[in-house]
Design an enzyme around this catalytic site. Structure first.
Site, PDB file in Angstrom:
ATOM      1  N   LYS A   1       0.841  -1.198   0.000  1.00  0.00           N
ATOM      2  CA  LYS A   1       0.000   0.000   0.000  1.00  0.00           C
ATOM      3  C   LYS A   1       0.875   1.248   0.000  1.00  0.00           C
ATOM      4  O   LYS A   1       0.686   2.159  -0.780  1.00  0.00           O
ATOM      5  CB  LYS A   1      -0.925  -0.045   1.226  1.00  0.00           C
ATOM      6  CG  LYS A   1      -1.844   1.150   1.320  1.00  0.00           C
ATOM      7  CD  LYS A   1      -2.822   1.014   2.472  1.00  0.00           C
ATOM      8  CE  LYS A   1      -3.526   2.330   2.705  1.00  0.00           C
ATOM      9  NZ  LYS A   1      -4.510   2.288   3.779  1.00  0.00           N
TER      10      LYS A   1
ATOM     11  N   GLU B   1      10.363  -4.585   4.871  1.00  0.00           N
ATOM     12  CA  GLU B   1      10.440  -5.975   4.421  1.00  0.00           C
ATOM     13  C   GLU B   1      10.198  -6.078   2.917  1.00  0.00           C
ATOM     14  O   GLU B   1      10.959  -6.712   2.186  1.00  0.00           O
ATOM     15  CB  GLU B   1       9.385  -6.835   5.145  1.00  0.00           C
ATOM     16  CG  GLU B   1       9.629  -7.053   6.621  1.00  0.00           C
ATOM     17  CD  GLU B   1       9.035  -5.962   7.507  1.00  0.00           C
ATOM     18  OE1 GLU B   1       8.784  -4.837   7.013  1.00  0.00           O
ATOM     19  OE2 GLU B   1       8.829  -6.244   8.698  1.00  0.00           O
TER      20      GLU B   1
ATOM     21  N   GLY C   1      -4.914  -1.923   4.785  1.00  0.00           N
ATOM     22  CA  GLY C   1      -4.123  -3.056   4.309  1.00  0.00           C
ATOM     23  C   GLY C   1      -4.804  -4.391   4.573  1.00  0.00           C
ATOM     24  O   GLY C   1      -4.880  -5.264   3.705  1.00  0.00           O
ATOM     25  N   ARG C   2      -5.333  -4.562   5.771  1.00  0.00           N
ATOM     26  CA  ARG C   2      -5.937  -5.858   6.127  1.00  0.00           C
ATOM     27  C   ARG C   2      -7.344  -6.024   5.549  1.00  0.00           C
ATOM     28  O   ARG C   2      -7.989  -7.043   5.793  1.00  0.00           O
ATOM     29  CB  ARG C   2      -5.928  -6.034   7.646  1.00  0.00           C
ATOM     30  CG  ARG C   2      -6.556  -4.889   8.422  1.00  0.00           C
ATOM     31  CD  ARG C   2      -6.235  -4.980   9.909  1.00  0.00           C
ATOM     32  NE  ARG C   2      -6.741  -3.845  10.672  1.00  0.00           N
ATOM     33  CZ  ARG C   2      -6.099  -2.703  10.841  1.00  0.00           C
ATOM     34  NH1 ARG C   2      -4.908  -2.523  10.289  1.00  0.00           N
ATOM     35  NH2 ARG C   2      -6.612  -1.727  11.562  1.00  0.00           N
TER      36      ARG C   2
ATOM     37  N   GLU D   1      -5.129  -6.826  14.486  1.00  0.00           N
ATOM     38  CA  GLU D   1      -4.609  -5.491  14.149  1.00  0.00           C
ATOM     39  C   GLU D   1      -5.761  -4.474  14.193  1.00  0.00           C
ATOM     40  O   GLU D   1      -5.552  -3.296  14.428  1.00  0.00           O
ATOM     41  CB  GLU D   1      -3.936  -5.505  12.766  1.00  0.00           C
ATOM     42  CG  GLU D   1      -2.898  -4.401  12.606  1.00  0.00           C
ATOM     43  CD  GLU D   1      -2.108  -4.479  11.301  1.00  0.00           C
ATOM     44  OE1 GLU D   1      -2.703  -4.295  10.232  1.00  0.00           O
ATOM     45  OE2 GLU D   1      -0.892  -4.710  11.353  1.00  0.00           O
TER      46      GLU D   1
ATOM     47  N   HIS E   1      -5.813 -33.403  17.187  1.00  0.00           N
ATOM     48  CA  HIS E   1      -4.737 -34.248  17.708  1.00  0.00           C
ATOM     49  C   HIS E   1      -3.601 -33.426  18.270  1.00  0.00           C
ATOM     50  O   HIS E   1      -2.484 -33.907  18.426  1.00  0.00           O
ATOM     51  CB  HIS E   1      -4.249 -35.185  16.604  1.00  0.00           C
ATOM     52  CG  HIS E   1      -5.345 -36.102  16.155  1.00  0.00           C
ATOM     53  ND1 HIS E   1      -5.607 -37.295  16.785  1.00  0.00           N
ATOM     54  CD2 HIS E   1      -6.296 -35.939  15.198  1.00  0.00           C
ATOM     55  CE1 HIS E   1      -6.657 -37.859  16.195  1.00  0.00           C
ATOM     56  NE2 HIS E   1      -7.093 -37.055  15.238  1.00  0.00           N
TER      57      HIS E   1
ATOM     58  N   LYS F   1       9.070  -0.662  14.515  1.00  0.00           N
ATOM     59  CA  LYS F   1       9.642  -0.261  13.224  1.00  0.00           C
ATOM     60  C   LYS F   1      10.678   0.826  13.437  1.00  0.00           C
ATOM     61  O   LYS F   1      11.783   0.778  12.885  1.00  0.00           O
ATOM     62  CB  LYS F   1       8.548   0.307  12.304  1.00  0.00           C
ATOM     63  CG  LYS F   1       7.625  -0.697  11.684  1.00  0.00           C
ATOM     64  CD  LYS F   1       6.704   0.008  10.672  1.00  0.00           C
ATOM     65  CE  LYS F   1       5.579  -0.886  10.211  1.00  0.00           C
ATOM     66  NZ  LYS F   1       4.591  -0.202   9.384  1.00  0.00           N
TER      67      LYS F   1
HETATM   68  O1  F6P Z   1       3.015  -2.866   9.819  1.00  0.00           O
HETATM   69  C1  F6P Z   1       1.670  -3.126   9.674  1.00  0.00           C
HETATM   70  C2  F6P Z   1       1.209  -2.806   8.292  1.00  0.00           C
HETATM   71  O2  F6P Z   1       1.113  -1.437   8.123  1.00  0.00           O
HETATM   72  C3  F6P Z   1      -0.112  -3.499   7.991  1.00  0.00           C
HETATM   73  O3  F6P Z   1      -1.178  -2.800   8.451  1.00  0.00           O
HETATM   74  C4  F6P Z   1      -0.041  -3.636   6.514  1.00  0.00           C
HETATM   75  O4  F6P Z   1      -0.968  -4.565   6.039  1.00  0.00           O
HETATM   76  C5  F6P Z   1       1.387  -4.063   6.349  1.00  0.00           C
HETATM   77  O5  F6P Z   1       2.094  -3.309   7.307  1.00  0.00           O
HETATM   78  C6  F6P Z   1       1.976  -3.855   4.989  1.00  0.00           C
HETATM   79  O6  F6P Z   1       1.924  -2.515   4.578  1.00  0.00           O
HETATM   80  P1  F6P Z   1       2.147  -2.116   3.087  1.00  0.00           P
HETATM   81  O7  F6P Z   1       1.080  -2.735   2.248  1.00  0.00           O
HETATM   82  O8  F6P Z   1       2.068  -0.618   3.051  1.00  0.00           O
HETATM   83  O9  F6P Z   1       3.497  -2.590   2.657  1.00  0.00           O
END
Ligand code: F6P
Length: 544
Positions: free
Chosen positions: A210, A216, A271-272, A357, A388, A508
């Protein structure tokens, strides 16, 4: 939150529920079922293709009417309209919450700041469909003219969990000629293992973010570019092997992806809540246009059910209220989500972000510390595997763990008696949890006295059962939308902002401070606590 709504713990219905809970705690599901032989047929909702049996919850008719009163007193109806109407209900980020517009049919209208957003949604969808047809049909060639055979989605959180979950859930409808991989973790192992057996000539990366700034994802995306270019040896190859999904066109071009190859979404999509936006492009590539349209129509059907159905017959409203009842009045701290379908193996992981979240918050929208519990911990595994492993604790442990069982009448892989055995197990589990086995019943089986307490099942453990005809794209859309809206219902009553996520920020920021301390050639001056300082020193001194 409208000003006329009293703080939660001062609402009359909340106080009434607190009192009422004492009498319910003293009752057993055995009694509730014995008193009302129709209970199992009465406490169900059969709507929107979902048969929702909530009879095995520790509720009476009075509980339900108090919960509906609580929803009314919390202005749930008004807040639903505010969300669907594009108001900026995500107040800490000053954003609207319009994931429902992502699945609004062509020609319908959803307004945000006076502008109808539906045409833009469909413009992106049409661009996605055209792109997907080119990839799936083999017309989109890689830089060397090779056909694209592998799709690697790079994203994390909402830009990963939805795509992975949907890919797994809808595998039965997916094009098997394409290989899909999902890279999320910043751990280099994730990228290395996902690409080890792939040919760069045949691989397309979808960079899903987003913000297009997430550490990452951007780290993995740079590694992917280096991996591609090391083989293809021409910067021009990026145009054929990288597409982006983002709200941030400036960062996308800075990375080197032509915005012609970018699929847009908007800051009013959390995002979620984004798996049905362009973030779902890997899903579309896997299942094709018609199935993706069916997925969206399932979402929309549940949206309409939620928006228009009276609370008493409204699946997400009731699911949200029952979760709240178990959390706030019966002291449950977690919910186990137990899909009896192997294709839903990533569904609990997906729900973890959606629910935790969203509702893992300790202050209200007005910044006050809450004086009640908020979001429970969600976890789970597909049945029967969980039986199990951890079901022991759910049956005989000291904690109350309400369960959501999800079961299907038709199997997508009907092999011999497998499906009847699977289904017998899901029904048996909810029955055992609710009714248990008394000491008398255990004794009557001839159990020796000393062993009796070990073999007693107290029962009275609540569960919901969702029984659905089959796992189709449309049904997946309904299930996800059902949980999205149930989360919303809880957030409104708890008076929290379910659409921000400030709790992920501190880690972060601190990691940005620590990265140079791990990498600097000179010994850094460390100003953390003694534990963090020692860990950094040890890592530096022992790292090869
Ligand atoms: O760190 C949490 C978050 O902001 C989530 O809410 C989001 O889904 C994820 O990181 C990834 O964010 P992006 O789509 O901006 O890379």
């Amino acid at each position: 939150m409208s000003n006329s709504v009293a703080p939660l713990s001062e609402r009359a219905s909340w106080k009434a529920l607190q009192l009422h809970a004492e009498s319910v705690k003293a009752r057993h599901l055995r009694q509730l079922f014995a008193e009302d032989p129709q209970r199992g047929e009465r406490l169900v909702i059969d709507s929107a293709g979902i048969y929702f049996d909530y009879s095995k919850n520790r509720v009476t008719d009075e509980t339900l009417s108090l919960l509906f009163r609580l929803a009314e007193e919390s202005d749930l109806r008004g807040r639903i309209d505010a969300m669907f109407g594009g108001e900026r209900i995500n107040i800490t980020e000053n954003r609207a919450v319009l994931h429902t517009a992502l699945r609004a049919p062509k020609g319908s209208h959803v307004y945000f700041d006076g502008e109808d957003v539906v045409p833009a949604v469909h413009e992106v969808l049409d661009k996605m469909y055209a792109f997907a047809e080119r990839i799936r049909g083999g017309d989109w060639k890689g830089h060397t003219g090779a056909t694209i055979k592998n799709i690697v989605n790079i994203g994390i959180g909402g830009s990963d969990l939805g795509p992975v979950m949907a890919y797994e859930a809808l595998k039965d409808s997916s094009l098997r000629e394409l290989t899909f991989r999902f890279v999320s973790n910043i751990d280099g192992t994730d990228f290395a293992e996902a690409t080890k057996d792939l040919s760069p000539e045949e691989t397309l990366f979808v960079i899903s973010s987003k913000t297009f700034t997430t550490l990452e994802t951007m780290t993995n995306a740079r590694t992917a570019r280096a991996w591609s270019l090391a083989a293809l040896k021409d910067d021009a190859a990026v145009a054929k092997h990288f597409v982006a999904v983002s709200t941030n066109a400036a960062e996308v071009s800075k990375f080197g992806i032509d915005t012609a190859n970018m699929f847009e979404f908007w800051d009013w999509v959390g995002g979620r809540y984004s798996m049905d936006s362009a973030i779902g492009i890997s899903t579309l590539l896997a299942i094709g246009t018609e199935n993706f349209k069916a997925l969206l129509s399932g979402f929309h059907e549940m949206d309409e059910h939620f928006r228009t159905t009276p609370f008493e017959q409204n699946i997400p409203v009731l699911l949200g209220l029952l979760t709240l009842w178990n959390t706030n009045f019966l002291d449950a701290h977690s919910i186990a989500v137990l899909p009896y379908d192997q294709y839903l193996k990533r569904f609990p992981a997906y729900l973890q972000q959606l629910t935790m979240e969203s509702n893992g918050k300790h202050v209200t929208v007005t910044g006050k510390h809450v004086n009640y519990e908020t979001g429970p911990i969600y976890w789970g595994e597909p049945g029967t595997n969980g039986q199990h492993s951890f079901y022991q604790l759910i049956h005989q442990g000291t904690r109350l763990v309400p369960c959501d069982f999800i079961a299907f009448i038709d199997s997508l892989n009907p092999l011999g008696s497998h499906h009847d055995y699977l289904t017998a197990n899901v029904f048996a589990q909810s029955e055992a949890l609710a009714f248990g086995k008394t000491a008398d019943e255990v004794k009557a089986e001839g159990t020796v006295d000393w062993l009796v307490p070990h073999r007693v099942f107290e029962g009275n453990r609540p569960s919901n059962t969702f029984l659905i005809q089959g796992l189709t794209p449309s049904v997946l859309g309904k299930l996800v939308a059902m949980y999205e809206h149930a989360v919303f219902v809880q957030g409104i009553i708890w008076e929290i902002d379910s659409f921000d996520q400030w709790g992920v920020e501190l880690g972060k920021v601190l990691s940005q401070r620590i990265i140079p301390e791990l990498q600097s050639p000179e010994e850094p001056v460390l100003k953390h606590d003694s534990s963090t300082n020692a860990l950094i020193r040890r890592y530096r001194s022992l790292k090869k």
